[in-house]
Design a protein around this motif. Structure first.
Motif, short mmCIF file in Angstrom:
data_model
loop_
_atom_site.label_atom_id
_atom_site.label_comp_id
_atom_site.label_asym_id
_atom_site.label_seq_id
_atom_site.Cartn_x
_atom_site.Cartn_y
_atom_site.Cartn_z
N ARG A 138 24.36 -3.12 5.15
CA ARG A 138 24.68 -2.07 6.12
C ARG A 138 24.06 -0.74 5.69
O ARG A 138 24.02 -0.43 4.51
N TRP A 139 23.59 0.00 6.68
CA TRP A 139 23.03 1.31 6.39
C TRP A 139 23.36 2.27 7.54
O TRP A 139 23.66 1.86 8.66
N LYS A 140 23.30 3.55 7.22
CA LYS A 140 23.49 4.59 8.24
C LYS A 140 22.72 5.82 7.81
O LYS A 140 22.25 5.92 6.67
N VAL A 141 22.57 6.77 8.72
CA VAL A 141 21.90 8.03 8.42
C VAL A 141 22.93 9.14 8.54
O VAL A 141 23.59 9.29 9.59
N VAL A 142 23.09 9.90 7.47
CA VAL A 142 24.03 11.03 7.45
C VAL A 142 23.25 12.28 7.05
O VAL A 142 22.73 12.37 5.92
N ASN A 143 23.14 13.23 7.97
CA ASN A 143 22.42 14.48 7.69
C ASN A 143 21.00 14.21 7.16
O ASN A 143 20.60 14.73 6.11
N ASP A 144 20.28 13.36 7.89
CA ASP A 144 18.89 13.01 7.56
C ASP A 144 18.75 12.29 6.23
O ASP A 144 17.67 12.23 5.65
N GLU A 145 19.84 11.72 5.74
CA GLU A 145 19.80 10.95 4.51
C GLU A 145 20.23 9.52 4.79
O GLU A 145 21.26 9.29 5.44
N ARG A 175 0.85 -1.18 0.00
CA ARG A 175 0.00 0.00 0.00
C ARG A 175 0.89 1.24 0.00
O ARG A 175 2.11 1.15 0.17
N ILE A 176 0.27 2.40 -0.18
CA ILE A 176 1.02 3.64 -0.30
C ILE A 176 1.58 4.09 1.05
O ILE A 176 1.09 3.70 2.11
N THR A 177 2.60 4.92 0.99
CA THR A 177 3.18 5.56 2.17
C THR A 177 3.08 7.07 1.98
O THR A 177 3.07 7.57 0.85
N PRO A 178 2.98 7.84 3.08
CA PRO A 178 2.88 9.30 2.95
C PRO A 178 4.03 9.90 2.15
O PRO A 178 3.84 10.78 1.31
N VAL A 179 5.24 9.42 2.41
CA VAL A 179 6.40 9.82 1.59
C VAL A 179 6.63 8.68 0.60
O VAL A 179 7.00 7.58 0.98
N TYR A 180 6.35 8.93 -0.69
CA TYR A 180 6.38 7.84 -1.66
C TYR A 180 7.47 7.98 -2.71
O TYR A 180 7.66 7.06 -3.52
N GLU A 181 8.20 9.08 -2.70
CA GLU A 181 9.17 9.30 -3.77
C GLU A 181 10.27 10.23 -3.29
O GLU A 181 10.01 11.24 -2.63
N ASP A 182 11.49 9.89 -3.63
CA ASP A 182 12.63 10.80 -3.45
C ASP A 182 13.55 10.59 -4.64
O ASP A 182 14.31 9.63 -4.70
N GLY A 183 13.44 11.49 -5.61
CA GLY A 183 14.21 11.32 -6.84
C GLY A 183 13.77 10.07 -7.57
O GLY A 183 12.60 9.89 -7.87
N ASN A 184 14.74 9.16 -7.81
CA ASN A 184 14.44 7.91 -8.50
C ASN A 184 14.19 6.75 -7.54
O ASN A 184 14.18 5.59 -7.96
N THR A 185 13.99 7.06 -6.28
CA THR A 185 13.67 6.03 -5.29
C THR A 185 12.20 6.17 -4.89
O THR A 185 11.74 7.27 -4.58
N SER A 193 27.81 1.76 -5.64
CA SER A 193 28.27 1.14 -4.38
C SER A 193 27.39 1.54 -3.21
O SER A 193 27.34 0.83 -2.20
N THR A 194 26.70 2.67 -3.33
CA THR A 194 25.77 3.10 -2.29
C THR A 194 24.49 3.63 -2.92
O THR A 194 24.50 4.14 -4.04
N ILE A 195 23.40 3.50 -2.19
CA ILE A 195 22.11 4.08 -2.56
C ILE A 195 21.71 5.02 -1.43
O ILE A 195 21.84 4.67 -0.25
N LYS A 196 21.21 6.21 -1.79
CA LYS A 196 20.85 7.20 -0.79
C LYS A 196 19.42 7.68 -1.01
O LYS A 196 18.97 7.77 -2.15
N TRP A 197 18.72 7.97 0.08
CA TRP A 197 17.41 8.60 -0.03
C TRP A 197 17.06 9.36 1.23
O TRP A 197 17.64 9.12 2.30
N LYS A 198 16.14 10.27 1.08
CA LYS A 198 15.59 11.02 2.21
C LYS A 198 14.13 10.61 2.41
O LYS A 198 13.43 10.32 1.46
N GLY A 199 13.71 10.67 3.67
CA GLY A 199 12.36 10.23 4.00
C GLY A 199 12.36 8.75 4.29
O GLY A 199 13.24 8.00 3.84
N ASN A 200 11.36 8.29 5.06
CA ASN A 200 11.28 6.87 5.43
C ASN A 200 12.59 6.36 6.02
O ASN A 200 13.22 5.43 5.51
N ILE A 201 12.99 7.01 7.10
CA ILE A 201 14.21 6.64 7.81
C ILE A 201 13.97 5.33 8.55
O ILE A 201 12.95 5.17 9.24
N PRO A 202 14.85 4.35 8.43
CA PRO A 202 14.66 3.11 9.17
C PRO A 202 14.70 3.35 10.68
O PRO A 202 15.37 4.27 11.17
#
Length: 480
Positions: A446-453, A386-396, A421-430
């Protein structure tokens, strides 16, 4: 991506001689009326789990490999051969029934190819606007069971198509054109046929129009009663509608609007159909109201997420039916479209047209298998979401599991580009400490959050095996 899609579509339009409005590039409606029938609502919810379907246009138009039905219509966008008169053209077209002999008709091949692609539901053209019936209707002799194919054990084509797809676990949708240009109660030979509409004044000949309504009702009744379980009644030809429902969307198609009403009594049809098929989804395309259970933008993806059920109808090639030397979309293009559509709350109905002999083009089958290979690994981010409130960030793009416990990020990779080598997105933070799984490889990453990304590391082992990949899908628990 949307600009590239529209540019490609415009180029295809020029090549095929079909104007943009006939390809569905018209204003997106935001009118929707939720069904009140509990069985229909329940079925609609189940349909929203499927996400990916196949629409099959197959009829007389496959014989010469031309745009389905439309060259019969004398609107200014139609381009018929200069060497033929209009009456001569119609005679030639109607006569294709004597040539249509699909001796290699193989619905099992179709169903297997669709299953291999990861599709879950079917919409099959039982009758297009030209009025030629792909089922054994008793209302007219203009049908596949009355011609050179009549003696074939599978001459009742729709029956065997539905049967083959049911055996693969598909939902069954019956496409039915409300207009019928072969029927004398719709296009009466007494008058010219200047456009797609009924060609006589219904107010002057009400009995003739009543005859047509009875014809349509009886044909739909046959489909609802004689062809097993049907899940979707998919009605095309939105200009056949109550006059009071004509709106800017209809006017944008460019066809003249008659002064009279062209409705065929949908309440009566729907009551009959749902008595035969409880919970039946009815899709009276573009006629917004109780009989348009989901919307069907054609050859286009809405700009924004929509809060009600819908599907985008998009062709695998440039055409709905079979055309020789077709230019097909790449699997990556289809996967990107599907991803965007699902994130915006819709389903993709992909159009594939069988050849006149009754088989699918091997190239189309190959492309469908490649799409299915991606779906096998990444389907968890597509099906039952189903849909999420934040559904798109660029090509993600983002989806969520039906129970809301899992969130999915699908990062579309440009065609021909290497897997980064890495994929980045904003919104829907784990959520803190959440495990993240790369569905595409069935590996924890592996994942991390850098400056809300969010920054996700793609394993080198996956990149070495997959120099290019259409889209990477990730599963995780999102923070609240």
């Amino acid at each position: 991506m949307k600009k590239l899609f529209l540019s490609a579509l415009f180029a295809a339009t020029l090549l095929s001689g079909v104007r943009a409005q006939e390809l569905g590039i018209h204003p997106q409606s935001h009118e929707y009326e939720w069904p009140k029938d509990k069985q229909v609502l329940a079925k609609l919810d189940q349909w929203q789990d499927l996400k990916f379907g196949m629409i099959i246009h197959w009829g007389l138009y496959a014989v010469p490999g031309i745009i389905e039905s439309w060259e019969l219509c004398s609107e200014d966008w139609i381009n018929r051969p200069d060497s033929m008169t209009y009456c001569g053209y119609k005679k030639w077209y109607w006569g294709l029934k004597d040539q249509f002999n699909p001796v290699n008709f193989d619905p099992d091949q179709w169903a297997q190819a669709a299953s291999n692609a990861g599709m879950k539901y079917l919409v099959f053209t039982t009758k297009h606007h030209d009025g030629f019936n792909m089922f054994d209707t008793q209302q007219t002799d203009y049908k596949i069971t009355n011609g050179p194919f009549a003696g074939n054990p599978k001459a009742n084509v729709a029956k065997y198509v539905f049967q083959a797809f049911r055996e693969q676990g598909f939902w069954i949708g019956a496409y039915y054109s409300k207009p019928d240009w072969h029927n004398q109660d719709f296009w009466w030979d007494k008058y010219a046929t200047p456009n797609r509409n009924v060609n006589y004044d219904i107010r002057k000949f009400p009995k003739k129009w009543d005859n047509y309504k009875t014809f349509a009702y009886n044909q739909i009744s046959e489909l609802m009663h004689d062809y097993g379980q049907v899940d979707i009644l998919w009605l095309d030809g939105g200009w056949v509608r109550p006059k009071e429902t004509v709106n800017e969307e209809v006017l944008s198609w460019g066809a003249p609007i008659p002064e009279w009403d062209q409705q065929i009594d949908m309440p009566k049809i729907a009551t009959m159909a749902r008595e035969a098929q409880p919970g039946l989804l009815i899709v009276d395309r573009t006629v917004h109201g109780p009989y348009e259970n989901y919307q069907t933008p054609e050859r286009a993806i809405p700009e924004k997420q929509l809060p009600y059920p819908w599907e985008s109808c998009i062709t695998l090639g440039n055409n709905w039916g079979f055309v020789p030397n077709e230019h097909y979309k790449s699997p990556t293009t289809v996967i990107h479209d599907l991803t965007e559509i699902v994130a915006k709350g819709g389903a993709l109905l992909l159009g594939v047209g069988p050849k006149p002999d009754g088989t699918l083009d091997p190239e189309a089958v190959k492309l469908m298998a490649e799409i299915g290979s991606w779906m096998d690994a990444n389907g968890k981010a597509i099906y039952n979401t189903r849909i999420t409130p934040v559904y798109e960030d660029g090509n993600t793009y983002f989806t969520a599991s039906k129970d809301g416990k899992k969130t999915y990020a699908i990062a579309c990779i440009e065609e021909g580009a290497k897997v980064p080598s890495t994929i980045k997105w904003k919104g829907n933070i784990p959520a803190k400490g959440s495990k993240m799984t790369l569905l595409s490889a069935n590996k924890t990453v592996r994942w991390k959050v850098v400056n809300d990304e969010v920054v996700v590391t793609i394993p080198a082992s996956f990149r070495s095996k997959n120099a290019a990949y259409p889209a990477l899908s990730f599963e995780f628990n999102a923070s609240k």
